[in-house]
Design a protein around this motif. Structure first.
Motif, PDB file in Angstrom:
ATOM      1  N   UNK A 298      52.023  39.451  45.407  1.00 34.53           N
ATOM      2  CA  UNK A 298      53.123  38.635  45.904  1.00 34.53           C
ATOM      3  C   UNK A 298      53.422  37.476  44.950  1.00 34.53           C
ATOM      4  N   UNK A 299      54.607  36.936  45.057  1.00 26.74           N
ATOM      5  CA  UNK A 299      54.964  35.791  44.216  1.00 26.74           C
ATOM      6  C   UNK A 299      54.199  34.557  44.689  1.00 26.74           C
ATOM      7  N   UNK A 300      53.912  33.659  43.759  1.00 28.43           N
ATOM      8  CA  UNK A 300      53.139  32.436  44.040  1.00 28.43           C
ATOM      9  C   UNK A 300      51.880  32.741  44.835  1.00 28.43           C
ATOM     10  N   UNK A 301      51.032  33.635  44.326  1.00 27.55           N
ATOM     11  CA  UNK A 301      49.872  34.064  45.113  1.00 27.55           C
ATOM     12  C   UNK A 301      48.789  32.991  45.173  1.00 27.55           C
ATOM     13  N   UNK A 302      48.072  32.983  46.285  1.00 28.15           N
ATOM     14  CA  UNK A 302      46.878  32.150  46.396  1.00 28.15           C
ATOM     15  C   UNK A 302      45.717  32.875  45.729  1.00 28.15           C
ATOM     16  N   UNK A 303      44.614  32.178  45.552  1.00 30.65           N
ATOM     17  CA  UNK A 303      43.428  32.836  44.998  1.00 30.65           C
ATOM     18  C   UNK A 303      42.986  33.994  45.897  1.00 30.65           C
ATOM     19  N   UNK A 304      43.079  33.792  47.214  1.00 27.46           N
ATOM     20  CA  UNK A 304      42.701  34.855  48.145  1.00 27.46           C
ATOM     21  C   UNK A 304      43.637  36.056  47.998  1.00 27.46           C
ATOM     22  N   UNK A 305      44.933  35.815  47.779  1.00 22.15           N
ATOM     23  CA  UNK A 305      45.889  36.907  47.565  1.00 22.15           C
ATOM     24  C   UNK A 305      45.503  37.724  46.332  1.00 22.15           C
ATOM     25  N   UNK A 306      45.093  37.035  45.276  1.00 14.95           N
ATOM     26  CA  UNK A 306      44.721  37.749  44.050  1.00 14.95           C
ATOM     27  C   UNK A 306      43.512  38.660  44.289  1.00 14.95           C
ATOM     28  N   UNK A 307      42.550  38.170  45.073  1.00 15.25           N
ATOM     29  CA  UNK A 307      41.372  38.988  45.366  1.00 15.25           C
ATOM     30  C   UNK A 307      41.766  40.224  46.181  1.00 15.25           C
ATOM     31  N   UNK A 308      42.606  40.031  47.184  1.00 12.45           N
ATOM     32  CA  UNK A 308      42.983  41.156  48.029  1.00 12.45           C
ATOM     33  C   UNK A 308      43.795  42.193  47.234  1.00 12.45           C
ATOM     34  N   UNK A 309      44.636  41.722  46.349  1.00 15.96           N
ATOM     35  CA  UNK A 309      45.415  42.632  45.506  1.00 15.96           C
ATOM     36  C   UNK A 309      44.514  43.442  44.583  1.00 15.96           C
ATOM     37  N   UNK A 310      43.586  42.768  43.912  1.00 16.09           N
ATOM     38  CA  UNK A 310      42.667  43.478  43.023  1.00 16.09           C
ATOM     39  C   UNK A 310      41.809  44.455  43.807  1.00 16.09           C
ATOM     40  N   UNK A 311      41.318  44.041  44.961  1.00 12.09           N
ATOM     41  CA  UNK A 311      40.480  44.915  45.775  1.00 12.09           C
ATOM     42  C   UNK A 311      41.235  46.176  46.192  1.00 12.09           C
ATOM     43  N   UNK A 312      42.500  46.027  46.567  1.00 13.95           N
ATOM     44  CA  UNK A 312      43.292  47.192  46.974  1.00 13.95           C
ATOM     45  C   UNK A 312      43.420  48.197  45.825  1.00 13.95           C
ATOM     46  N   UNK A 313      43.630  47.690  44.623  1.00 12.39           N
ATOM     47  CA  UNK A 313      43.730  48.572  43.452  1.00 12.39           C
ATOM     48  C   UNK A 313      42.415  49.302  43.219  1.00 12.39           C
ATOM     49  N   UNK A 314      41.304  48.575  43.304  1.00 13.21           N
ATOM     50  CA  UNK A 314      39.999  49.162  43.001  1.00 13.21           C
ATOM     51  C   UNK A 314      39.572  50.166  44.068  1.00 13.21           C
ATOM     52  N   UNK A 315      39.818  49.862  45.337  1.00 11.44           N
ATOM     53  CA  UNK A 315      39.445  50.794  46.408  1.00 11.44           C
ATOM     54  C   UNK A 315      40.255  52.077  46.301  1.00 11.44           C
ATOM     55  N   UNK A 316      41.539  51.959  45.983  1.00  8.97           N
ATOM     56  CA  UNK A 316      42.364  53.157  45.801  1.00  8.97           C
ATOM     57  C   UNK A 316      41.809  54.033  44.686  1.00  8.97           C
ATOM     58  N   UNK A 317      41.275  53.412  43.663  1.00 10.84           N
ATOM     59  CA  UNK A 317      40.819  54.173  42.503  1.00 10.84           C
ATOM     60  C   UNK A 317      39.417  54.750  42.678  1.00 10.84           C
ATOM     61  N   UNK A 318      38.505  53.968  43.241  1.00 12.56           N
ATOM     62  CA  UNK A 318      37.097  54.376  43.320  1.00 12.56           C
ATOM     63  C   UNK A 318      36.620  54.721  44.727  1.00 12.56           C
ATOM     64  N   UNK A 319      37.364  54.308  45.760  1.00 12.52           N
ATOM     65  CA  UNK A 319      36.828  54.314  47.101  1.00 12.52           C
ATOM     66  C   UNK A 319      36.187  52.966  47.391  1.00 12.52           C
ATOM     67  N   UNK A 320      35.599  52.845  48.569  1.00  9.60           N
ATOM     68  CA  UNK A 320      35.135  51.539  49.033  1.00  9.60           C
ATOM     69  C   UNK A 320      33.674  51.249  48.728  1.00  9.60           C
ATOM     70  N   UNK A 321      32.980  52.148  48.046  1.00  4.97           N
ATOM     71  CA  UNK A 321      31.521  52.029  47.932  1.00  4.97           C
ATOM     72  C   UNK A 321      31.020  51.665  46.539  1.00  4.97           C
TER      73      UNK A 321
END
Length: 482
Positions: A298-321
């Motif tokens: 999202x535009x003007x992201x908070x630090x928490x937004x950046x973590x959630x965005x990165x996590x979504x990318x990584x979980x999609x790629x590797x799974x949650x484990x």
């Protein structure tokens, strides 16, 4: 065994079935090359195929210590053979070198069919089921070295040649990544037992402080999209700010790394783990997917937004484990003796001999500045408190003097090794990166050209694969089908 070989030679006449098998074998890398914690997302589905479970299982008793004649202890090495395309009169032996994981079978490639080869895969000592009595104990780790593994492979080749009644039968070796390096080192160390090596993404240069890994990832991503490399660095900055604000447990929880709370190296383990996830997307040919996912921020992201965005990318790629296994947990690595795991064995090889320790670069770093060389070496001493008292860590200078580093040679000589690299792969920084006398080199360049050819289409890889096939034919002679 050879009665089985004689029976299986007849299979080569069933060309449609054999060619279908070979076409399948020439596809994606078996998913067993990934740790179980990495198999839950797009990476496993799109870049890797089913495990290889074919071939005839063999066992060979070898010395625990090849270089001490007074030590009579032994261990067993697992290996597999496939004679489905083999001409036992003149066919060469094709050896897939053991890597940093279990070996579950062997399957012949189209190159093996072209040369009527016996296909062999050797499991690396201290991986899979090739374990000594006492397993991965501190006292045993000293016997896990590159040189011991090469000597094991030499014994497998001697055994096969003896069974064939041909002590000079031609041998070609193959491998990718670490096994691509052992392929090259084997040819250098045992030229009478190898006619040549095809090494993909072969990490022959043992580098102690491997900052060029992150530098390569940054350069690849920045050239593709500067906003993407900036987003990666901003994600790391956001996590570091939250750590400094006393919210490290929150950060770890976002990435399901709660097991790294309240441990001696839990923070540096986390920084290693989180950096690897992004870097491995580039490494395995998913740079475009990484950047596409990060662009959803999202535009003007908070630090928490950046973590959630990165996590979504990584979980999609590797799974949650991804953070769930021992590989990124120093406490677990110190105590783990898993029978078929790779984490403790590979960490020992890094800590004692080949290193590739990835500290944060001084500029354009994609990982936390907390990952210093001193911290990574301290992890090694923590994991192996007794074994590393006897072994200065890591012995990269000594090792590279023996095998030549970026200019591969043993006793000043080296020939008949073809090196194949791929432009997005950060591990190419450990290869020769250029042709040398007797050592041809070919680089495949494209978006998402990843480690060992991950993400590379047949058309994109054809030029370098043809060069490798030509080199192989020059070592073994022209191809002649039975």
């Amino acid at each position: 065994f050879w009665l089985k070989l004689d029976h299986l030679i007849g299979v080569v006449m069933q060309l449609p079935a054999v060619l279908a098998l070979l076409a399948f074998a020439n596809g994606r890398v078996p998913v067993t090359m990934l740790r179980p914690s990495q198999r839950g997302g797009r990476l496993a589905r799109e870049r890797f195929g089913p495990p290889v479970q074919s071939g005839i299982l063999q066992w060979l008793e070898v010395p625990l210590d090849h270089f001490n004649e007074t030590d009579l202890r032994t261990m067993r090495i697992r290996w597999y053979s496939d004679a489905s395309v083999f001409d036992n009169r003149t066919g060469p032996i094709f050896v897939d070198m053991g890597g940093e994981g279990p070996q579950t079978g062997v399957r012949c490639s189209s190159r093996a069919a072209d040369h009527n080869a016996l296909c062999v895969a050797v499991e690396h000592r201290f991986y899979g089921q090739s374990l000594p009595e006492g397993g991965l104990s501190e006292g045993n780790m000293r016997y896990l070295t590159v040189e011991q593994n090469l000597a094991d492979t030499a014994m497998v080749i001697d055994t096969i040649r003896a069974q064939l009644g041909d002590s000079s039968r031609a041998v070609a070796n193959f491998g990718g990544s670490y096994s691509g390096a052992t392929c090259a080192w084997f040819r250098l160390r045992y030229p009478s037992k190898s006619s040549g090596c095809v090494g993909e993404s072969a990490v022959v240069n043992a580098i102690l402080d491997f900052t060029r890994f992150d530098a390569h990832v940054f350069d690849v991503v920045h050239r593709y999209n500067p906003a993407c490399s900036d987003a990666l660095m901003q994600s790391t900055d956001a996590m570091e700010r939250l750590f400094s604000a006393g919210r490290k447990e929150f950060v770890k929880s976002v990435f399901r790394a709660d097991s790294l709370n309240d441990t001696r190296f839990g923070d540096s383990d986390f920084w290693y783990m989180i950096a690897d996830q992004s870097a491995m997307m580039v490494q395995y040919g998913a740079k475009t997917a990484l950047c596409s996912g990060l662009a959803n921020l999202t535009s003007s992201p908070s630090d928490e937004d950046r973590l959630q965005n990165l996590n979504a990318v990584l979980v999609d790629h590797y799974g949650a484990d991804f953070a769930s296994d021992c590989f990124y947990n120093s406490r677990c690595l110190r105590h783990d003796r898993g029978e078929e795991g790779m984490a403790r064995s590979w960490r020992w090889q890094k800590c004692s001999q080949v290193a590739y320790l990835q500290s944060a670069p001084s500029v354009n770093s994609l990982r936390s500045s907390a990952l210093t060389l001193e911290e990574l070496e301290a992890q090694c001493h923590y994991i192996f408190p007794e074994a590393l008292l006897e072994t200065p860590i890591p012995r990269t200078a000594e090792f590279d003097r023996t095998f030549g580093g970026s200019t591969p040679a043993y006793d000043g000589a080296g020939s008949n090794i073809v090196f194949l690299d791929y432009s997005d792969d950060p591990w190419m920084e450990c290869s020769p990166m250029k042709a040398l006398p007797g050592l041809p080199y070919c680089l495949t360049t494209c978006d998402d050209c990843g480690h060992c050819g991950a993400g590379v289409t047949e058309a994109e890889g054809r030029r370098c694969q043809q060069q490798a096939s030509a080199a192989l034919s020059s070592w073994l002679g022209p191809t002649v089908l039975v």
